[in-house]
Every structure is written in structure tokens, then in C-alpha cells.
Design a protein around this motif. Structure first.
Motif, PDB file in Angstrom:
ATOM      1  N   GLU A  56       0.823  -1.199   0.000  1.00 27.00           N
ATOM      2  CA  GLU A  56       0.000   0.000   0.000  1.00 27.00           C
ATOM      3  C   GLU A  56       0.867   1.263   0.000  1.00 27.00           C
ATOM      4  OE1 GLU A  56      -0.213  -2.392   2.233  1.00 27.00           O
ATOM      5  OE2 GLU A  56      -2.249  -3.230   2.216  1.00 27.00           O
ATOM      6  N   LYS A 110       1.246   8.853  -9.454  1.00 29.52           N
ATOM      7  CA  LYS A 110       0.646   7.528  -9.317  1.00 29.52           C
ATOM      8  C   LYS A 110      -0.058   7.387  -7.974  1.00 29.52           C
ATOM      9  CE  LYS A 110       1.917   2.621  -9.098  1.00 29.52           C
ATOM     10  NZ  LYS A 110       3.059   1.655  -9.162  1.00 29.52           N
ATOM     11  N   TRP A 111       0.614   7.805  -6.893  1.00 29.93           N
ATOM     12  CA  TRP A 111       0.023   7.683  -5.558  1.00 29.93           C
ATOM     13  C   TRP A 111      -1.194   8.586  -5.409  1.00 29.93           C
ATOM     14  CZ3 TRP A 111       5.465   8.245  -2.932  1.00 29.93           C
ATOM     15  CH2 TRP A 111       6.199   7.069  -3.166  1.00 29.93           C
ATOM     16  N   GLU A 112      -1.163   9.743  -6.061  1.00 29.64           N
ATOM     17  CA  GLU A 112      -2.313  10.659  -6.024  1.00 29.64           C
ATOM     18  C   GLU A 112      -3.523  10.017  -6.709  1.00 29.64           C
ATOM     19  OE1 GLU A 112      -3.085  15.372  -6.958  1.00 29.64           O
ATOM     20  OE2 GLU A 112      -1.835  14.208  -8.327  1.00 29.64           O
ATOM     21  N   ARG A 113      -3.307   9.392  -7.864  1.00 29.18           N
ATOM     22  CA  ARG A 113      -4.405   8.725  -8.585  1.00 29.18           C
ATOM     23  C   ARG A 113      -4.978   7.596  -7.737  1.00 29.18           C
ATOM     24  NH1 ARG A 113      -0.768   9.193 -12.994  1.00 29.18           N
ATOM     25  NH2 ARG A 113      -0.160   7.015 -12.733  1.00 29.18           N
ATOM     26  N   GLN A 114      -4.091   6.805  -7.135  1.00 32.21           N
ATOM     27  CA  GLN A 114      -4.557   5.690  -6.313  1.00 32.21           C
ATOM     28  C   GLN A 114      -5.342   6.182  -5.104  1.00 32.21           C
ATOM     29  OE1 GLN A 114      -0.800   3.708  -5.550  1.00 32.21           O
ATOM     30  NE2 GLN A 114      -1.000   2.376  -7.317  1.00 32.21           N
ATOM     31  N   ARG A 147      -7.089   8.903  -4.893  1.00 35.84           N
ATOM     32  CA  ARG A 147      -8.405   9.405  -5.340  1.00 35.84           C
ATOM     33  C   ARG A 147      -9.375   8.235  -5.541  1.00 35.84           C
ATOM     34  NH1 ARG A 147      -8.351  14.644  -6.004  1.00 35.84           N
ATOM     35  NH2 ARG A 147      -6.419  15.747  -6.557  1.00 35.84           N
ATOM     36  N   LYS A 148      -8.872   7.115  -5.986  1.00 32.86           N
ATOM     37  CA  LYS A 148      -9.741   5.956  -6.223  1.00 32.86           C
ATOM     38  C   LYS A 148     -10.284   5.370  -4.924  1.00 32.86           C
ATOM     39  CE  LYS A 148      -7.511   4.441 -10.511  1.00 32.86           C
ATOM     40  NZ  LYS A 148      -6.702   3.351 -11.149  1.00 32.86           N
ATOM     41  N   THR A 149      -9.532   5.537  -3.845  1.00 34.49           N
ATOM     42  CA  THR A 149      -9.927   4.917  -2.579  1.00 34.49           C
ATOM     43  C   THR A 149     -10.608   5.876  -1.611  1.00 34.49           C
ATOM     44  OG1 THR A 149      -7.706   5.364  -1.679  1.00 34.49           O
ATOM     45  CG2 THR A 149      -8.066   3.219  -2.730  1.00 34.49           C
ATOM     46  N   ARG A 150     -10.881   7.100  -2.064  1.00 32.32           N
ATOM     47  CA  ARG A 150     -11.531   8.079  -1.182  1.00 32.32           C
ATOM     48  C   ARG A 150     -12.948   7.663  -0.829  1.00 32.32           C
ATOM     49  NH1 ARG A 150     -10.866  14.254  -2.948  1.00 32.32           N
ATOM     50  NH2 ARG A 150     -11.908  14.509  -0.966  1.00 32.32           N
ATOM     51  N   ASP A 185       0.444   5.949  -0.117  1.00 37.18           N
ATOM     52  CA  ASP A 185      -0.458   7.081   0.054  1.00 37.18           C
ATOM     53  C   ASP A 185       0.218   8.337  -0.470  1.00 37.18           C
ATOM     54  OD1 ASP A 185      -2.713   8.497   0.694  1.00 37.18           O
ATOM     55  OD2 ASP A 185      -2.582   8.205   2.869  1.00 37.18           O
TER      56      ASP A 185
END
Length: 321
Positions: free
Chosen positions: A171, A312-316, A318-321, A173
Motif C-alpha cells: 500500500e 501515481k500515488w495521487e491517482r490511487q 483518489r480511487k480509494t476516497r 499514500d
């Protein structure tokens, strides 16, 4: 035509390859590695996370490994077979005659430097010579690598594996909570003049004073304190040998200290504008987080561009918000 249909169905069934997902392959890899670490622990009484940490460290630094299977620890041939050994016979008795460290870990009478079980058993016996405490482990690793950063990194990886009781720690962040206003662009390699000509070894993320700063990966706090360039800063080493550098902080999260284990999302400090002077200097530039990443190759450590990772971490995130 109808009579041939069952035959065609059978042909089609056997001609279509079975597809295995990347997730399934990764699950199998993790499971098999853990099984090897646990077996080695049972044989040597050395905790599994020491094997796992050393294995991960060598996976980080080695482009090629002795084993083609699961284990990345690659023991130099002169260590394995013995310095004066005229041949590279894998018969364990022959290796012992020349004081090689290679051991038979699977009971086949051979000490094969490319066999996963033999590799781990050999490392376990090497560590056992020094004892079974954490300090004994550090001494064993020092005498194996003769490099302080290697000892520190492997010991810290072991601490992380022990705390979370798994090697599957993928994981990540984004360092700034997404609900706050922030902006950044790729500034790695830009010229800097304070303290002499140098390049910018990171990405600046602009945000307001006091915005929380988070750990991006699993790791251990290696550094905390003042630097005339970076102001109040924290350095965290992750399990992949990467050193994450957070600078210009306004302050630290209460209680965080060197040696602490962190996970993605843990708050470690807040955005500030400290640096470019003696301790406490602030306000010489707009508040922002300087975020840098350095990679340890096993012989040296170098800076690389963190911008693609941040995107990449920013996109990930956003997907898990």
C-alpha cells in the motif's frame, strides 16, 4: 456437422491457455516465500523476518540473483565454496573441507548456491554463529556485508515485517490529504543557488501552513531534526531501500521519533517554510513540502525523480476516497 461438435468443443477446451492474473501470481509468490522463511525458522531457530529482510534487501540491490525461483539472496561463490576450493562441487562434505559456508538445507546431500532452501539454511547457520538476539543479528549482518547502511536497512525491514507479520506491504499514500488545497509540478533537477550551485533533488508540493504531511509507504524513521537547507525534516527508509525525505516542515507529529515504524497515511508532520538558515529560520519562501526519494544500490545512494511516483500515488488515493 452436429456430430462433430463435441469433438470441436474438446479441441477448443485444450487449445485455450489457462490465464493466471498478476494478483494470483503475486499471491503465490508471497505464499511460497513465506513458507520458505517459516521452514528456515523452524530449522535454525532464527526468526522468519530476518530471512525475509535480508532477502528483500538483496532483491532491492541485485539485478541478477543466484536462484531463479523465490529467493534473491545471492551468496558470493568464494564464501559459499571456500576461498581455496579448487572446484565448485556442490557436495556438502567437499565444501566443508575448504571452510565454505554453503550448507545442505533440503537433505539431498548437496549444498547448491542456486537452491532456495540451501541458501536460506546457509544464511541461518551463518547468523546462528553470532547468536539469536537483535544485536547478534546486526553483528552477523555487519560481518557479512561490511557496510553500516546495509545493517541499518536490513534491521529496519525486519522490524517492519515483524510488526505487521507479513511481507505483503504494497500500500502507498499521497503525502498531502486530498481534501486540502495543494499544487505541484515536476521540479526535480532544477537549479538551486542557496549554499552553492546544486540541483533540486525532489518535488515541491505547495500548500498552506499546518496542512498535515503523511508517510507514503511502510518504513522506519531514520532521521529527524534541523538542516540549514531543509529546515525541520524527517527521513523514512522503506522496505524497498528507498529513502523518503520530507523537508521544510512547520513541525512534527507529537511523539514521532527516530526508530518509529510508520505505515502509509500516518501523519508525521505539517507543511511549513523552514530552512535556509540557522535552526528556527522560517518564511524565506512560500510554505510547501519538499519531497525527495533516494535509492540505495548496495554501494551508494542516489536521488531520483519522485514526480511519477507522486502522480501515481495521487491517482490511487483518489480511487480509494
Amino acid at each position: 456437422m452436429i456430430k462433430l461438435l463435441p469433438f470441436l468443443v474438446i479441441i477448443s477446451f485444450f487449445s485455450v491457455p489457462m490465464m493466471v492474473s498478476a494478483e494470483e501470481k503475486n499471491d503465490d509468490m508471497v505464499e511460497n516465500r513465506m513458507a520458505l522463511y517459516k521452514k528456515s525458522e523452524a530449522l535454525t531457530m532464527i526468526p522468519w523476518y530476518y530471512f525475509a529482510a535480508m532477502d528483500q534487501y538483496e532483491r532491492n540491490i541485485n539485478k541478477e540473483t543466484a536462484s531463479d525461483d523465490y529467493i534473491s539472496i545471492t551468496i558470493p561463490k568464494e564464501k559459499w565454496f571456500g576461498f581455496a576450493n579448487p572446484s565448485q562441487s556442490v557436495h556438502s562434505g567437499w565444501i566443508a573441507m575448504f571452510s565454505g559456508i554453503g550448507k545442505d538445507g533440503n537433505g539431498d546431500g548437496l549444498a547448491d548456491p542456486t537452491d532456495d532452501e540451501d541458501i536460506l539454511y546457509t544464511i541461518g547457520k551463518w547468523i546462528s554463529k553470532y547468536g539469536k538476539t537483535e544485536q547478534d543479528f546486526k553483528i552477523a549482518i555487519w560481518n557479512y556485508y561490511h557496510r553500516e547502511l546495509s545493517v541499518q536497512t536490513i534491521t529496519n525491514i525486519a522490524k517492519v515485517y515483524k510488526k505487521f507479520n507479513t511481507i505483503e506491504l504494497n500500500e502507498t499514500d499521497f503525502p498531502i490529504p486530498l481534501q486540502y488545497n495543494y499544487s505541484y509540478k515536476n521540479t526535480w533537477g532544477d537549479a538551486r543557488g542557496f549554499g552553492g550551485r546544486r540541483i533540486h533533488e525532489g518535488t515541491d508540493i505547495f500548500a498552506n501552513y499546518g496542512v498535515p504531511v503523511k508517510a507514503t509507504t511502510y518504513g522506519v524513521v531514520e532521521l529527524k531534526g534541523w538542516n540549514k537547507f531543509g529546515g525541520w525534516r524527517i527521513g523514512i527508509r522503506d522496505i524497498y531501500g528507498r529513502y523518503h525525505y520530507f523537508a521544510h516542515l512547520n513541525g512534527y507529529q507529537k511523539g514521532i521519533e527516530v526508530g518509529d515504524i510508520v505505515k502509509p497515511g500516518d501523519v508525521i508532520g505539517s507543511v511549513g517554510a523552514t530552512g535556509y538558515g540557522p535552526p528556527g529560520t522560517s518564511g524565506k519562501f512560500p510554505p510547501h513540502l519538499h519531497y525527495g526519494i533516494y535509492k540505495d544500490t548496495g554501494t551508494t545512494e542516489w536521488s531520483f525523480d519522485p514526480y511519477p511516483y507522486l502522480k501515481k500515488w495521487e491517482r490511487q488515493a483518489r480511487k480509494t476516497r
